[in-house]
Design an enzyme around this catalytic site. Structure first.
Site, PDB file in Angstrom:
ATOM      1  N   LYS A 198       6.556  -1.981   1.965  1.00 13.57           N
ATOM      2  CA  LYS A 198       5.363  -1.394   2.594  1.00 13.57           C
ATOM      3  C   LYS A 198       4.168  -2.326   2.385  1.00 13.57           C
ATOM      4  CE  LYS A 198       3.168   3.134   3.222  1.00 13.57           C
ATOM      5  NZ  LYS A 198       3.617   3.365   4.605  1.00 13.57           N
ATOM      6  N   GLU A 217      11.736   2.488  14.413  1.00 11.13           N
ATOM      7  CA  GLU A 217      10.839   3.532  13.911  1.00 11.13           C
ATOM      8  C   GLU A 217       9.563   3.522  14.728  1.00 11.13           C
ATOM      9  OE1 GLU A 217      10.106   2.578   9.788  1.00 11.13           O
ATOM     10  OE2 GLU A 217       9.759   0.473  10.248  1.00 11.13           O
ATOM     11  N   TYR A 266       0.835  -1.196   0.000  1.00 13.49           N
ATOM     12  CA  TYR A 266       0.000   0.000   0.000  1.00 13.49           C
ATOM     13  C   TYR A 266       0.869   1.244   0.000  1.00 13.49           C
ATOM     14  CZ  TYR A 266       0.819   1.016   4.979  1.00 13.49           C
ATOM     15  OH  TYR A 266       1.390   1.345   6.192  1.00 13.49           O
ATOM     16  N   ARG A 313       8.498   4.240  -4.469  1.00  9.15           N
ATOM     17  CA  ARG A 313       8.487   3.245  -3.385  1.00  9.15           C
ATOM     18  C   ARG A 313       7.472   2.144  -3.664  1.00  9.15           C
ATOM     19  NH1 ARG A 313       7.560   5.345   2.620  1.00  9.15           N
ATOM     20  NH2 ARG A 313       5.440   5.619   1.816  1.00  9.15           N
TER      21      ARG A 313
END
Length: 287
Positions: free
Chosen positions: A151, A183, A33, A52
């Protein structure tokens, strides 16, 4: 949810949109996504999100479902159909519906990807209270899989971590591996010490944030010293400032980590400056 969504080539009311129970995104979390910020009706850093997306698809041997120009056009049409000014466009691409539950990838010549897009309105994007008051974060072990640079839609652990953080009275969680911060649940983590701005180096351990790249560039342009390396929880607590970056977070200050104040316990000048610099930039570059 109301409004118009996109599903496999068609724009339709959200209540009419559905996906098969055999879709591999539903059964296997087999998909990727992207979330692109919408600022004054325009897309922010679309090229970065597209790059990306293509990388994530390639890492999972998923085909790009449409031409890049067509994907941009569909983003813009969806924004227009929903009269969206401030918020985001969510795009999800899965390996599709093979009509059976099977661990093996289906033949891509026979099974087309499922493509879904929707908009989420954030009317207070410019005056986000988090940017003014700062965030409280708690630390938790990073128990995600080893390819966080892709992702994917498998977001159960980040979802659990954020929920547990809220239950603990915090805004978010910072995930920790071998004593070092990786993160946030949906953002990159930063600290500031003097004129040094520090964030973890790119690797399979973290997602290469599109906003991370923009903040890095802005830090260098404003003559701050940009350092890419891992940092510990203790170093973050002892920093002058800390912040997160993300598609709709821009640069939000972190003022407490595990109930310990960072710096003065209030948003710091460098974070505030980078946040404003990013807002000024996207007013010029959004498409």
């Amino acid at each position: 949810m109301s409004g118009i969504v996109f599903r496999d080539g068609a724009f339709l009311p959200a209540h009419e949109a559905s996906v098969s129970i055999f879709d591999r995104g539903f059964l296997m979390a087999d998909g990727v996504y992207e979330v692109t910020c919408v600022f004054d009706g325009k897309l922010v850093d679309f090229d970065g999100h597209l790059a990306r997306l293509k990388r994530s698809l390639a890492e999972l041997d998923l085909p790009m479902p449409m031409h890049e120009d067509s994907l941009l056009d569909k983003h813009r049409r969806l924004i227009a159909l929903n009269s969206l000014r401030y918020g985001m466009v969510y795009l999800q691409i899965t390996r599709g519906n093979p009509g059976v539950r099977d661990f093996l990838y289906p033949d891509p010549q026979r099974v087309a990807p499922t493509v879904v897009m929707l908009t989420i309105e954030q009317p207070h994007l410019l005056e986000a209270p988090e940017a003014q008051r700062g965030l409280k974060v708690v630390t938790m072990p990073d128990l995600r899989w080893g390819r966080r640079d892709i992702k994917t839609v498998q977001l159960l652990y980040p979802s659990r971590a954020k929920t547990k953080a809220r239950e603990a009275g915090a805004d978010d969680a910072w995930l920790v591996q071998d004593g070092m911060v990786t993160e946030g649940t949906a953002n990159n983590a930063w600290i500031v010490k003097g004129r040094q701005v520090v964030t973890r180096q790119l690797s399979p351990d973290i997602l290469a944030g599109v906003t991370r790249a923009a903040i890095k560039r802005l830090a260098e342009q404003t003559e701050l010293e940009m350092v890419e390396r891992a940092f510990s929880v203790e170093e973050a607590q002892a920093a002058d400032e800390a912040f997160i970056s993300g598609a709709t977070h821009f640069a939000f200050p972190v003022v407490r980590i595990d109930d310990k104040p960072v710096g003065t316990g209030k948003p710091g000048p460098i974070t505030t400056r980078l946040h404003q610099c990013y807002l000024d930039e996207i007013r010029k570059i959004a498409i």
